[in-house]
Design an enzyme around this catalytic site. Structure first.
Site, PDB file in Angstrom:
ATOM      1  CG  HIS A 268      -1.843   1.160   1.323  1.00  0.00           C
ATOM      2  ND1 HIS A 268      -3.141   1.113   0.887  1.00  0.00           N
ATOM      3  CD2 HIS A 268      -1.653   2.424   1.765  1.00  0.00           C
ATOM      4  CE1 HIS A 268      -3.715   2.302   1.065  1.00  0.00           C
ATOM      5  NE2 HIS A 268      -2.829   3.114   1.605  1.00  0.00           N
ATOM      6  CD  GLU A 269       1.404   3.573   3.678  1.00  0.00           C
ATOM      7  OE1 GLU A 269       1.565   4.649   3.055  1.00  0.00           O
ATOM      8  OE2 GLU A 269       0.359   3.308   4.326  1.00  0.00           O
ATOM      9  CD  GLU A 298      -5.832   5.301   0.230  1.00  0.00           C
ATOM     10  OE1 GLU A 298      -4.864   6.054   0.424  1.00  0.00           O
ATOM     11  OE2 GLU A 298      -6.026   4.281   0.916  1.00  0.00           O
TER      12      GLU A 298
HETATM   13 ZN   LIG Z   1      -3.184   5.208   1.721  1.00  0.00          ZN
END
Ligand SMILES: [Zn+2]
Length: 505
Positions: A268-269, A298
């Site tokens: 995710h990061e 995002e």
């Molecule tokens: Zn995020």
């Protein structure tokens, strides 16, 4: 009279100096979250507040405003999507917005939010909504004043949403989210009714933390995160921080007996990180070299975490690598088993632990409630009941306490109203982009099975990263996908994947 070109050079110099302050502040925040001794907290908080005052002064000063106003009427502003034109357009919007909010409200909000966050920590611990309620009332009252000062077309929420997702209106956001909500509910029901169970026991075996760290770094670098321009550290709540071009810092957390937690927060990061690494560094600190919006940011993290990292073909490639690192835990596991294990779906109370299917319903509940609180259809004392009813209606479960219900998120106490929808917008944009890239590149899954991620990253670089903030998110996505963003590609993806795992069509 200076020419427009001279003024633009002055603006760039001004932005560069502001970015030095912002970068120093980012590094201080990263340090605060990764290794700072706890006794240094008070001084650091004062130090960070001082930096943010300096930055605020630089971006709201009358001289800066005059510079932007004269550029706005120059020829450089004519093409509003060119690098120069978008810089002037975006900075003018931001400056005008800032200027409309009375300084007294800004100061009051800063004070109230700091108290509210402290109260939130204590009230969540004590499961005490009643003591927290007056703080929330004050925050929503001040946010109503902010919205009135800024102005809006459809709903006061427009003015707040705009801070995180510039130029998106409330009706447009609601159209996307309501479409998603209505299509998700039958999928959640089908999953709940299925007799199939994910073999999650695999993920709870022993995965030594030092090995998880090495393995996570290797997978992130295979995905395309460049470690010569970044690093990975541990923290309590994972995040990605940009210190400057060539210095992007990822953080994660590990649990020896929960394999997915470390790996997926790294993916995710690293998704956020590849976006930051793909921005044009010669425009650093200005709109053409900045992320488009929180929703688009995002979309990059969710795309790599879910659409790549939770795909069947990813595990076809990744499992042999994982077995070499964790032979004891994974020797008897098939790609199909681990694929199902990392895609377990079941309605739960806590947003940050929710799976790909149910997650967006957590977000939609918060978005609906914060709009109702803002326009006073809902009163703060009635919030816990409304929260619990909405959980029962959308997810079929009711919180057992306010601590695992309405008090679970920090956002509202921090004054982040209009922030929640960006999580689901990210999921919607991610699926639109993934479907378009899949079509353009011809079969991404076959590439993932061979460990080939570069074509997808290149496509994102060209269509998203290098575009920066030259246009609003909806236009950026539409240009990349040749279609307006809708919830349909996300629903199609969830139906296909979860329909196969949980046996429904
Ligand atoms: Zn995020």
């Amino acid at each position: 009279m200076p020419t427009a070109e001279d003024l633009f050079t002055k603006l760039r110099d001004h932005a560069a100096e502001t970015s030095y302050l912002a970068s120093a502040s980012a590094l201080l925040q990263w340090d605060q979250q990764t290794g700072m001794p706890s006794a240094g907290e008070t001084f650091r908080a004062d130090q960070l507040a001082y930096f943010s005052t300096l930055i605020h002064e630089r971006t709201t000063s009358p001289e800066y405003g005059e510079m932007i106003d004269s550029l706005a009427t120059s020829d450089l502003a004519k093409d509003k999507f060119s690098d120069e034109g978008s810089t002037i357009r975006v900075l003018k919007r931001e400056y005008d917005r800032e200027r409309k909010i009375p300084t007294a409200i800004v100061a009051e909000l800063t004070r109230v939010e700091s108290l509210a966050q402290q109260a939130w920590v204590a009230c969540r611990k004590a499961n005490d909504f009643k003591t927290f309620a007056p703080h929330l009332e004050t925050i929503f009252r001040l946010k109503r004043e902010v919205a009135a000062a800024i102005g809006y077309v459809h709903h006061p929420y427009d003015a707040l949403l705009d801070e995180y997702e510039p130029e998106l209106t409330t009706p447009e956001a609601n159209r996307l989210l309501e479409g998603l909500r209505d299509a998700l509910r039958p999928i959640v029901q089908a999953v709940v009714q299925s007799p199939n169970r994910a073999p999650v026991e695999i993920l709870h075996r022993s995965y030594p933390i030092a090995l998880q760290h090495q393995f996570g770094k290797h997978i992130a670098s295979q995905m395309g995160f460049a470690f010569h321009g970044g690093r990975l550290d541990t923290t309590a709540h994972p995040f990605c921080e940009t210190v400057g071009p060539g210095d992007i810092r990822l953080t994660t957390r590990y649990d020896e007996h929960l394999f997915g937690s470390g790996l997926y927060s790294i993916l995710h990061e690293a998704g956020h990180g590849t976006y930051e690494q793909g921005l044009r560094s010669n425009w650093y600190g200005l709109p053409p070299g900045s992320a488009c919006s929180l929703g688009v940011h995002e979309s990059q993290s969710r795309l790599w975490e879910n659409l790549v990292g939770r795909s069947r073909s990813f595990w076809t490639w990744c499992l042999p690598l994982a077995k070499a690192v964790f032979p004891d835990a994974l020797h008897d596991v098939s790609a199909e088993q681990i694929f199902f294990a990392v895609n377990e779906s079941k309605p739960s109370l806590i947003r940050v632990e929710a799976d790909e299917v149910t997650y967006n319903l957590h977000i939609i509940i918060r978005t609906e409630l914060e709009q109702e609180l803002l326009d006073e259809r809902l009163k703060v004392p009635d919030l816990p009941t409304a929260w619990n009813e909405r959980y029962q209606k959308y997810l079929g479960i009711t919180p057992t306490s306010d601590a695992n219900g309405v008090l679970q998120d920090v956002h509202w106490s921090a004054g982040l109203i209009g922030y929640f929808p960006t999580y689901s917008l990210g999921n919607i944009y991610a699926s639109c982009l993934f479907a378009a890239a899949d079509k353009a590149l011809g079969g991404l899954e076959a590439m993932f099975a061979r460990g080939e991620f570069a074509p997808l990253l290149e496509w994102l670089r060209k269509n998203i990263h290098e575009q920066g903030q030259t246009r609003p998110a909806a236009t950026l996505i539409e240009n990349a996908c040749q279609a307006k963003p809708t919830h349909e590609p996300l629903i199609e993806h969830l139906r296909t994947k979860y329909g196969a795992l949980y046996d429904f069509a």
